[in-house]
Motif scaffolding. Structure first.
Motif, PDB file in Angstrom:
ATOM      1  N   THR A  39      -8.369 -37.818  -0.144  1.00 39.14           N
ATOM      2  CA  THR A  39      -6.895 -38.327  -0.377  1.00 39.14           C
ATOM      3  C   THR A  39      -6.422 -36.867   0.754  1.00 39.14           C
ATOM      4  O   THR A  39      -5.319 -36.622   0.608  1.00 39.14           O
ATOM      5  CB  THR A  39      -7.060 -38.448  -1.617  1.00 39.14           C
ATOM      6  OG1 THR A  39      -7.347 -36.085  -1.857  1.00 39.14           O
ATOM      7  CG2 THR A  39      -7.097 -38.453  -2.260  1.00 39.14           C
ATOM      8  N   ALA A  55      -3.355 -37.486   2.666  1.00 38.45           N
ATOM      9  CA  ALA A  55      -1.427 -37.304   2.068  1.00 38.45           C
ATOM     10  C   ALA A  55      -1.151 -36.441   1.498  1.00 38.45           C
ATOM     11  O   ALA A  55       0.313 -36.318   1.527  1.00 38.45           O
ATOM     12  CB  ALA A  55      -2.103 -38.107   0.387  1.00 38.45           C
ATOM     13  N   TYR A  80      -1.376 -38.370  -6.182  1.00 43.05           N
ATOM     14  CA  TYR A  80      -2.399 -39.154  -5.568  1.00 43.05           C
ATOM     15  C   TYR A  80      -4.079 -37.927  -6.080  1.00 43.05           C
ATOM     16  O   TYR A  80      -4.777 -39.217  -6.585  1.00 43.05           O
ATOM     17  CB  TYR A  80      -2.846 -39.833  -4.837  1.00 43.05           C
ATOM     18  CG  TYR A  80      -1.361 -40.356  -3.859  1.00 43.05           C
ATOM     19  CD1 TYR A  80      -2.032 -42.115  -4.803  1.00 43.05           C
ATOM     20  CD2 TYR A  80      -0.656 -40.597  -3.313  1.00 43.05           C
ATOM     21  CE1 TYR A  80      -1.865 -42.988  -3.539  1.00 43.05           C
ATOM     22  CE2 TYR A  80       0.264 -41.504  -3.208  1.00 43.05           C
ATOM     23  CZ  TYR A  80      -0.303 -43.012  -3.137  1.00 43.05           C
ATOM     24  OH  TYR A  80       0.166 -43.842  -2.897  1.00 43.05           O
ATOM     25  N   LEU A  84      -4.496 -45.894  -1.141  1.00 42.07           N
ATOM     26  CA  LEU A  84      -3.836 -44.858  -0.571  1.00 42.07           C
ATOM     27  C   LEU A  84      -3.300 -45.033   0.637  1.00 42.07           C
ATOM     28  O   LEU A  84      -2.090 -44.088   0.543  1.00 42.07           O
ATOM     29  CB  LEU A  84      -4.923 -44.227  -0.719  1.00 42.07           C
ATOM     30  CG  LEU A  84      -4.655 -42.521  -0.624  1.00 42.07           C
ATOM     31  CD1 LEU A  84      -3.689 -41.999  -1.128  1.00 42.07           C
ATOM     32  CD2 LEU A  84      -5.560 -41.286  -0.658  1.00 42.07           C
ATOM     33  N   GLN A 139      -0.114 -47.663   0.434  1.00 37.66           N
ATOM     34  CA  GLN A 139       0.684 -46.841   0.186  1.00 37.66           C
ATOM     35  C   GLN A 139       1.439 -47.327  -1.187  1.00 37.66           C
ATOM     36  O   GLN A 139       2.514 -46.562  -1.419  1.00 37.66           O
ATOM     37  CB  GLN A 139       1.491 -46.083   0.623  1.00 37.66           C
ATOM     38  CG  GLN A 139       0.677 -46.077   2.367  1.00 37.66           C
ATOM     39  CD  GLN A 139       2.125 -45.501   3.300  1.00 37.66           C
ATOM     40  OE1 GLN A 139       3.060 -45.359   3.124  1.00 37.66           O
ATOM     41  NE2 GLN A 139       1.461 -46.012   4.701  1.00 37.66           N
ATOM     42  N   LEU A 194       1.243 -46.096  -5.139  1.00 35.55           N
ATOM     43  CA  LEU A 194       1.441 -44.631  -5.795  1.00 35.55           C
ATOM     44  C   LEU A 194       1.907 -45.909  -7.425  1.00 35.55           C
ATOM     45  O   LEU A 194       0.678 -45.019  -8.045  1.00 35.55           O
ATOM     46  CB  LEU A 194       2.596 -44.076  -5.981  1.00 35.55           C
ATOM     47  CG  LEU A 194       2.648 -42.738  -6.984  1.00 35.55           C
ATOM     48  CD1 LEU A 194       1.564 -41.775  -6.163  1.00 35.55           C
ATOM     49  CD2 LEU A 194       3.700 -41.995  -6.645  1.00 35.55           C
ATOM     50  N   THR A 234      -2.177 -47.673  -7.550  1.00 38.70           N
ATOM     51  CA  THR A 234      -3.015 -46.733  -8.636  1.00 38.70           C
ATOM     52  C   THR A 234      -3.165 -45.650  -9.544  1.00 38.70           C
ATOM     53  O   THR A 234      -4.044 -45.257  -9.940  1.00 38.70           O
ATOM     54  CB  THR A 234      -3.094 -45.651  -6.386  1.00 38.70           C
ATOM     55  OG1 THR A 234      -3.198 -46.364  -5.360  1.00 38.70           O
ATOM     56  CG2 THR A 234      -4.369 -44.176  -6.887  1.00 38.70           C
TER      57      THR A 234
END
Length: 616
Positions: free
Chosen positions: A19, A22, A97, A139, A143, A145, A148
């Motif tokens: 991650t 991000a 995330y 992710l 994208q 959120l 996820t």
């Protein structure tokens, strides 16, 4: 303890590595990463000014826009609180995330340990999940959120529910995990909440029917303990779930079912069954991926086929059920057009690939079942599994390296940003009015609508039309000093974007003078007020359970004597088959038929022996 700490640090390093973009390059992504950060800023402003979450955001493009009643909900409240602590909405989003990846990994690791899997094998399902193509696509490419977080909470919710249901009493750790994962699952993404609930209920029912030992995993008291946690945790999200249920049919997106059906019926080669079951990731060039980790599934099937002596346990049946479930969902994804004829809540899935995560659940569960069946796999199976995990990690790194990056974007401000999808939750049922081309609209800015209340001064005669930039269903706002006439439309900012529908007001015909004061407030309807009350009751219920567990811990301290070590295989089912059931031997009666004749014979032998000893 040292080994466990090293394992935890290694897992954290893996998640941070996957991650990292991000955190490091968040402003180089053009998509929902920026939009979600914008939503987080608005909810943080509501927490700072109102000391409570809000259902609305306010900008010069859309005042009283009820985004948080239909999307994100509690998730953006938690992220907003993190942004107030860190000072950055982007950092807060990246932390969420990381937390989602960590929760999913912990859930799969917990399930593996409960199944009796030990050593590094217990990490296999978690590694497969966090390196899966669609998880990284959510992710970096989509994208998303909310999706996820909602999907990542499901493995932890299942693991903690099993732990709570099978324990002899309620314990703080599993109870906290179950409450947190339930809040995340029900408070993030409505589409995942709908489909995830169906998958969980249907999957549990099929497993209970096909695998009989699974029916006794949770006792009646255990089920009551689970409900005692799940119900108040779900009630925490009632502040936006009740308005969502009450007003979702009034929104503009609910009236665009034809567009959602068109998306589901559209042919997509990336969703074909052959593509989904490809061992490689052929669509990595764009940084995305929809394929399933079929190498891990193949290893599970191979390991099960080689362990013939242990097929008497329930694990092979569970593996077959999970494998068929994963392949069945993959087949449904490839035929997503059939979902276009379902009722509207299912049609709003819009994209068939959103079911990819549920197929991934079946693959990870089948892998755990195979590992539990194998116990400690043979060296060649262990080496093959390590190779499968290494290939998946290498493919994940290659996919991340192909993520498309854009020039560094300017951070959005509260009053100057137009997110894609702005207009989905405007009014979609009011009468359409067509104002004169030269009539100007009264624009409410973010500062004017602070506190979910705005006051404007309009000039005109009684009966004149007043155009405002209020973008909300009529039932979710309260207007004083004017009548709601209908809705008017503004063309989208960019081709393919949503149209923006605003409310049109009318000065009352019995009004006097040329200057009129109009007040627009957030509605205080029954669903909104009742939702907030139920949320407060849910929070109070969870706090009461926490206080009860704390009091019980202080009242009855744990014994200092070392507790016996638990057998890992006894958590669910033993890895070795149970011995064959044989008839117990017949019990001999105390009244034997030879008992009466045995005593005189013993007496004669004893008397003869005494006579021989007395003879000189």
């Amino acid at each position: 303890m040292a080994i466990a700490l090293l394992q935890a640090l290694a897992v954290l390093a893996l998640i941070l590595f996957l991650t990292r973009l991000a955190f490091l390059q968040h402003r180089h992504f053009a998509g929902d990463l920026i939009n979600d950060a914008w939503y987080i800023q608005h909810q943080a402003d509501a927490l700072r000014t109102m000391h409570a979450p809000s259902l609305y955001l306010h900008t010069s493009l859309a005042a009283f826009y009820p985004i948080f009643a239909f999307y994100g909900g509690t998730l953006f409240v938690v992220a907003a609180a993190l942004s107030l602590l860190t000072g950055s909405a982007y950092v807060a989003e990246a932390i969420v995330y990381v937390g989602a990846f960590g929760a999913a990994y912990a859930g799969w690791f917990w399930l593996a340990r409960m199944a009796g899997v030990r050593g590094w094998f217990a990490h296999a399902a978690g590694i497969v999940y966090v390196t899966a193509p669609y998880v990284l696509t959510n992710l970096y490419q989509r994208q998303d959120l909310a999706e996820t977080v909602a999907t990542a909470a499901m493995p932890l919710m299942v693991a903690s529910a099993l732990s709570v249901g099978r324990a002899d009493r309620l314990r703080a750790g599993p109870a906290a995990a179950l409450a947190a994962s339930t809040i995340a699952f029900t408070g993030s993404h409505n589409v995942t909440l709908l489909w995830g609930t169906i998958v969980l209920v249907l999957g549990a029912t099929i497993i209970a029917v096909v695998v009989p030992p699974a029916r006794g995993l949770i006792s009646g008291r255990g089920a009551l303990r689970i409900l005692a946690i799940v119900l108040p945790a779900t009630a925490v999200n009632a502040w936006f779930l009740l308005p969502d249920l009450a007003y979702s049919h009034d929104t503009a997106i609910a009236q665009r079912l034809a567009d959602a059906q068109r998306r589901l019926r559209a042919s997509n080669d990336d969703l074909s069954l052959g593509h989904l079951l490809t061992p490689t990731r052929p669509d990595t060039a764009a940084g995305g991926g929809l394929t399933l980790p079929v190498l891990a599934l193949g290893w599970a099937l191979l390991a099960t086929a080689t362990l013939r002596s242990r097929r008497g346990t329930p694990w092979p049946r569970l593996l077959v059920v999970l494998t068929i479930g994963a392949l069945g969902i993959a087949a449904l994804i490839s035929q997503a057009r059939i979902m276009a004829d379902l009722p509207s809540p299912f049609v709003l899935l819009q994209l068939g690939e959103r079911l990819d995560t549920f197929a991934l659940f079946g693959v990870c569960g089948a892998l755990i079942a195979a590992l539990a069946l194998a116990g400690r796999p043979a060296p060649w199976l262990a080496g093959l599994l390590a190779l499968v995990l290494a290939i998946g990690l290498a493919q994940a790194v290659n996919q991340i390296n192909h993520v498309i990056r854009f020039p560094k974007a300017t951070p959005p401000t509260l009053d100057s940003w137009s997110a894609y999808g702005l207009g989905d939750y405007a009014d979609g049922t009011a009468t359409i009015v067509r104002p004169p081309a030269n009539q100007a609209a009264v624009a409410l800015s973010h500062a004017m609508a602070e506190g979910d209340e705005a006051e404007i001064t309009a000039t005109g005669n009684p009966g004149d039309m007043i155009l405002v930039n209020v973008m909300a269903p009529i039932s979710m706002v309260r207007v004083e000093g004017a009548d709601v006439l209908g809705r008017w439309m503004v063309p989208p900012d960019n081709p393919g974007w949503q149209q923006r529908w605003y409310l049109a007001l009318r000065i009352p015909r019995d009004a006097t003078g040329q200057s009129h004061t109009i007040v627009v407030r957030a509605a205080r309807s029954t669903p909104i007020v009742a939702g907030r009350v139920i949320s407060i009751l849910g929070i109070v219920g969870l706090l009461a359970i926490a206080l009860l567990l704390t009091w019980r811990r202080l009242r009855r301290p744990a014994p200092r004597a070392p507790r016996p070590r638990r057998r890992p295989a006894a958590a669910l089912w033993s890895a070795t088959p149970a011995p064959a059931r044989t008839r117990p031997p017949a019990r001999r009666s105390s009244r034997s038929p030879t008992r009466g004749r045995a005593r005189p014979a013993r007496r004669r032998r004893r008397s003869a022996a005494r006579g021989r000893r007395s003879t000189p």
